[in-house]
Design an enzyme around this catalytic site. Structure first.
Site, mmCIF file in Angstrom:
data_model
loop_
_atom_site.group_PDB
_atom_site.id
_atom_site.type_symbol
_atom_site.label_atom_id
_atom_site.label_comp_id
_atom_site.label_asym_id
_atom_site.label_seq_id
_atom_site.Cartn_x
_atom_site.Cartn_y
_atom_site.Cartn_z
ATOM 1 N N LYS A 130 64.325 -17.879 1.229
ATOM 2 C CA LYS A 130 65.751 -18.016 0.916
ATOM 3 C C LYS A 130 66.317 -19.159 1.743
ATOM 4 O O LYS A 130 66.144 -19.193 2.976
ATOM 5 C CB LYS A 130 66.461 -16.713 1.259
ATOM 6 C CG LYS A 130 67.355 -16.189 0.173
ATOM 7 C CD LYS A 130 67.831 -14.821 0.564
ATOM 8 C CE LYS A 130 68.905 -14.363 -0.363
ATOM 9 N NZ LYS A 130 69.519 -13.128 0.146
HETATM 10 C C1 E4P Z 1 71.586 -11.582 -1.869
HETATM 11 O O1 E4P Z 1 70.753 -12.414 -2.049
HETATM 12 C C2 E4P Z 1 72.706 -11.736 -0.941
HETATM 13 O O2 E4P Z 1 72.252 -11.947 0.340
HETATM 14 C C3 E4P Z 1 73.599 -10.538 -1.000
HETATM 15 O O3 E4P Z 1 73.707 -10.099 -2.326
HETATM 16 C C4 E4P Z 1 74.945 -10.751 -0.350
HETATM 17 O O4 E4P Z 1 75.786 -9.670 -0.650
HETATM 18 P P1 E4P Z 1 77.151 -9.401 0.135
HETATM 19 O O5 E4P Z 1 78.129 -10.437 -0.276
HETATM 20 O O6 E4P Z 1 77.565 -8.029 -0.315
HETATM 21 O O7 E4P Z 1 76.835 -9.477 1.596
#
Ligand code: E4P
Length: 231
Positions: free
Chosen positions: A86
Site C-alpha cells: 500500500k
Molecule cells: C483501506 O484501505 C483504508 O485504509 C481504510 O478503508 C480507511 O478507512 P477509514 O477512513 O475508516 O479509516
C-alpha cells in the site's frame, strides 16, 4: 464486486475467511495500532494474515520518500506471495509505484480522493486504487459521488499496457477498491456504481449478511418445522 475485510485483527480475518466469500484483506498503520501491534511483530503479523487469506493482503509502506517506499515495498513483498504494497497517492508514491510495478510487485495506491489522482495511479502501474468514501462524508462531501466519478473515469481508458508486470509477463490492469466504507449502504452503492472491490470493516461486513426479515423468517420457519417434527 469482491469483498475484502479492512482490519488487522487476526480473529476477525479468520472468522470472515471462514464464510467462504472473502477475496482479500486491507490493513493500514492505524488498524495495526488499534490491535496494539508492535513494530517488531509487524512482519510476522502480515505473514499470518497472508496465511489466513486466500487473496491479496495490503500492507502499507510508511516511508514518504520514493527510495524509502521502494525499499519497504520490496521488504513487504518478500514476506508472502500475496502481499500487496500500500502506497500513498503522492508524487513520491507514484514514482515508487512505477518502480515496484516494473519489478512485478503489486501496489494499492491509498488515500485517493480525486479522478486525477486515480488516473495517475493507473498510469504509474498501480494494481489497485483505493478511493476513500467515508472520509469525504466526514468533511460534508458526498464520498459515493466522488467514488462514482473515479470508477467512471477509469472505465473510459485501457490501462493494460501500464499496469504491474504479472508472473506471466503480461501487465495487469487496475481495479478500484471502495475504501473507508462505514455502512451497508456504502457497500450497496459501491456495487451499483461498479467498484471492483469493497474493503469493509468487520462489523459492517457482518451487517451486510444480516437482515431482520431473514432473522424473523428463519425463526418462523423453525417454529413451523417444530410443528412438523412433533406431529
Ligand atoms: C483501506 O484501505 C483504508 O485504509 C481504510 O478503508 C480507511 O478507512 P477509514 O477512513 O475508516 O479509516
Amino acid at each position: 464486486m469482491k469483498f475484502f475485510v479492512d482490519t488487522a485483527d487476526l480473529a476477525e480475518i479468520e472468522e470472515a475467511a471462514s464464510w467462504g466469500a472473502l477475496a482479500g484483506v486491507t490493513t493500514n498503520p492505524s488498524l495495526y495500532a488499534r490491535i496494539g501491534g508492535k513494530l517488531a511483530d509487524f512482519p510476522t503479523h502480515i505473514q499470518r494474515i497472508c496465511e489466513l487469506t486466500n487473496g491479496p493482503v495490503s500492507a502499507e509502506a510508511t516511508g514518504e520518500a520514493r527510495a524509502d517506499i521502494i525499499r519497504e515495498g520490496r521488504e513487504l513483498a518478500a514476506l508472502a506471495p500475496n502481499v500487496v504494497v500500500k502506497v500513498p497517492t503522492t508524487i513520491e508514491g507514484l514514482a515508487a509505484t512505477r518502480t515496484l510495478a516494473d519489478e512485478g510487485i503489486p501496489v494499492n495506491m491509498t488515500l485517493c480522493f480525486t479522478v486525477p489522482q486515480a488516473l495517475l495511479a493507473a498510469r504509474a502501474g498501480a494494481r489497485y486504487v483505493s478511493p476513500f468514501v467515508g472520509r469525504f462524508d466526514d468533511i460534508a462531501e458526498d464520498g459515493i459521488e466522488q467514488l462514482s466519478y473515479i470508477v467512471s473515469a477509469l472505465s473510459n481508458y485501457d490501462f493494460s499496457s501500464s499496469g504491474v508486470l504479472g508472473p506471466d509477463g503480461k501487465r495487469q490492469s487496475i481495479e478500484v477498491i471502495a475504501a473507508s466504507i462505514r455502512s451497508v449502504q456504502h457497500v450497496t452503492q459501491a456495487a451499483l456504481l461498479g467498484a471492483d472491490i469493497a474493503t469493509v470493516p468487520f462489523n459492517v461486513l457482518k451487517k451486510c449478511v444480516e437482515h431482520p426479515l431473514t432473522t424473523n423468517g428463519l425463526a418462523a420457519f423453525q417454529k413451523d418445522w417444530e410443528k412438523v417434527t412433533k406431529a
